[in-house]
Scaffold this motif. Structure first.
Motif: not given
Lengths: 263, 264, 159
Positions: B100-101, B104, B204, B208-209, B211, B253, B256-257
């Protein structure tokens, strides 16, 4: 082939060219001379359409550069070849690929034709043996010659030279001067040489314009220039520190700057 | 400058107006990059070369950092989880935080400092040595020939690098959790698999990555293209690429999160 | 760097990246949200859903057969209306009962389905009528404590 018609230009508030008019005909090699900051390089950028004149017109082969859109501008640039002051070779490509670059970008030439053309151009500047070197491995004079080979790769009708003589040793200097003359005669186009190297350029050019403060102050054939009594021309040719072109930039009095004046 | 709006903007001072001018120029620049992109992508060998520079050369740092981050996560997580008797959830903890975090975000931060700065420096130096001008005079559009391939090379590389980072991190977590701390391999993987959702977590993370790749590549090529053509100019632009990228990555981040995981 | 070398390394890089993505997709995660085409929807009302969340699993005999799709409050009767999407492969009789259960003592809550004996099966949009609510731990404990206190109080007065 290149005509400047009352052209003015400036960066921001600072005027660089003022009502400049000059013309260069087919078959001519013309030198534009002037001190540093007299607007010589700006003049070349106006011809290439990288800058646009504020007033007046710049005509290349009869077409007004100022009114061109992007497509016609790129079409016009195909008639131009430009040699940059420090060559501006692509540092990530070999000498061979540098010269092949305009040929490959231009069209759908088969690789064998590209190879022949590249070797011909490199031969013309005497560097066929350096084809596989990288630009970082070349001396300044050799890099300039490779850049020249790249500029003439597409046989342009109009060649622009930005300070082709600076930083060359006397032998390279003579060779480069001869190359410029021979290339112009071979291509049958026009060449514009922006320079402040008087002796070398007078030997090869057909006509000279002297630029000062963005305007033409004197012009003539090399013989007329040598015989000229115009103070600016005399100062330039004889390299005198005093004359119409001041050596010192405008400043407060020297004595004041050094705190020598008594209160 | 007589109308009230421009007076109001001017009163904010030069830093604000300059930043706005730069932002506007960046938008215009993005449009011109996108406009020539079909041409650049048609000649894919140009983009291949940029994937080589931006992607392949970043693999080592991504793989090594990913492995270490995963190992640290497992060590730290184990300490906490074992107090609650939930050490079998270690795989879940490692996988969720990476996918998730951390994958990315850290992937993008490393990418910005490794590849983004190189892209800025290369374009800036090409500008300083008049190579871009020379291209223009040869009737070759430098945005299409140089900028667009670098941009797309970055955009393509980034999600792959982030995925590599996450995968290596999970492998690192497995090494520490199963091999070193002696958790059961079966429950490590099965708990992870049942807790990590493909669409919600993995997809997701990939979004993110993508973006981040878009943002970092744009910042890198823009700073290079906008750099003053001097030595300080290029070095300043390189620094700005890394700093701006880091801020934009972290800011994006948060956005998006909040957008992806809110309320679930 | 030769072009074929670049092609080779870029190819390897992209392959590695795709392998990593596949690893994340197949080994690390699972496709828990069932494809929309192969599900049918049933609803059930509960007096109290406790801590049930959207996307919580629906299980029958311990097997995940669906997910909770939506939870709303019925404004007339003040009961929770839980919408569940169930896998098309599984069908349940119309007298199936639903209850909200907890995995372990403190684990996540899920909906358990206990099939009945009716011949007719639940169809898309049907309602499960037999439900039992979540056991709320706090209520349980307070009830226990109150009953203890009552006992203690009684004992005190007897003295």
């Amino acid at each position: 082939m290149v005509v400047f018609d009352d052209v003015s230009f400036g960066y921001g508030e600072q005027p660089v060219l003022r009502d400049l008019s000059l013309r260069i005909d087919r078959g001519q090699v013309v030198a534009i001379m002037g001190g540093s900051g007299s607007g010589k390089t700006t003049l070349l950028k106006l011809i290439g359409g990288q800058l646009r004149a504020r007033t007046g017109r710049v005509l290349v082969d009869g077409d007004d550069v100022g009114t061109m859109n992007e497509t016609t501008l790129y079409g016009m640039r195909r008639k131009l070849g430009m040699l940059f002051q420090f060559g501006a070779l692509f540092t990530d490509l070999s000498v061979y690929d540098n010269v092949a670059f305009p040929l490959r970008e231009r069209g759908k030439l088969p690789e064998s034709v590209v190879r022949d053309l590249v070797l011909m151009k490199l031969h013309a500047v005497g560097l066929r043996g350096a084809a596989q070197l990288m630009p970082a491995e070349l001396s300044g004079g050799m890099a300039r010659r490779v850049a020249l080979a790249r500029a003439i790769a597409l046989d342009p009708a109009i060649m622009l030279y930005d300070e082709p003589f600076t930083g060359l040793d006397p032998i390279s200097l003579g060779v480069t001067g001869q190359l410029i003359r021979e290339l112009n005669d071979a291509l049958g186009g026009a060449s514009i040489v922006v320079t402040h190297d008087v002796a070398e350029s007078l030997a090869i050019v057909d006509y000279v314009y002297f630029l000062a403060d963005g305007a033409v102050v004197a012009q003539g054939t090399p013989d007329e220039v040598r015989a000229s009594t115009h103070p600016f021309v005399k100062q330039f040719i004889n390299a005198e520190p005093d004359g119409p072109v001041p050596f010192h930039r405008d400043a407060e009095p020297y004595a004041t700057a050094l705190n020598l004046e008594r209160p | 400058m007589t109308n009230p709006l421009s007076r109001a903007l001017q009163s904010l001072g030069a830093p604000v107006t300059n930043a706005l001018i730069k932002l506007g120029f960046a938008c215009r620049f993005l449009v011109s990059v996108l406009k020539v992109s079909p041409f650049a992508l048609c000649r894919f060998s140009l983009t291949m070369r940029e994937i080589w520079f931006a992607g392949v050369l970043s693999v080592l740092i991504i793989v090594v950092s990913g492995l270490f981050v995963g190992m640290v996560l497992a060590l730290q997580g184990y300490e906490t989880l074992v107090r609650f008797g939930a050490s079998s959830s270690l795989g879940v903890l490692v996988a969720l935080s990476l996918v998730r975090e951390l994958g990315p975000v850290i992937g993008a931060l490393l990418f910005a400092s490794r590849a983004g700065s190189a892209i800025t420096a290369e374009i800036g130096l090409m500008k300083a040595t008049e190579q871009l001008s020379a291209m223009e005079m040869m009737a070759v559009n430098p945005v299409a020939r140089v900028v667009a391939p670098k941009f797309w090379g970055g955009v393509i590389s980034m999600p792959l690098l982030a995925a590599l980072f996450s995968a290596m991190g999970i492998f690192g977590g497995y090494l520490v959790g199963v091999q070193l701390l002696g958790l059961d391999a079966g429950s490590f993987w099965s708990q992870m698999q049942s807790a990590v959702d493909f669409r919600l977590d993995v997809v997701n993370g990939v979004i993110k990555s993508v973006c981040f790749g878009f943002a970092v590549s744009l910042i890198a090529v823009f700073e290079g293209y906008d750099a003053p053509p001097t030595a300080e100019g290029v070095s300043g632009a390189t620094t700005r690429t890394v700093v701006t990228s880091a801020l934009v990555i972290l800011g994006l981040d948060v956005l998006l999160t909040a957008f992806m995981f809110r309320g679930i | 760097m030769k072009r074929t070398m670049i092609d080779f390394w870029v190819g390897l890089f992209i392959a590695l990246g795709i392998v990593a993505l596949l690893f994340l997709a197949l080994k690390v995660s699972s496709q828990s949200s069932l494809p929309a085409s192969s599900t049918y929807t049933v609803t059930a009302n509960f007096e109290n859903i406790g801590g049930l969340k959207v996307r919580a699993p629906v299980k029958s005999a311990g097997v995940v057969v669906g997910r909770v799709a939506a939870i709303t409050l019925d404004p007339q009767r003040y009961v929770a209306s839980v919408t569940m999407k169930l896998d098309d492969r599984y069908h349940f009789s119309r007298d199936t009962s639903a209850e909200i259960l907890t995995a372990g003592l403190l684990g996540e809550q899920y909906v358990g389905l206990e099939p009945g004996a009716d011949e007719k099966m639940l169809m898309n949009g049907d309602r499960i009528t037999i439900t039992s609510s979540a056991i709320v731990l706090e209520q349980l404990i307070s009830r226990f404590l109150f009953s203890k206190a009552d006992e203690g109080g009684n004992a005190h007065t007897e003295k």
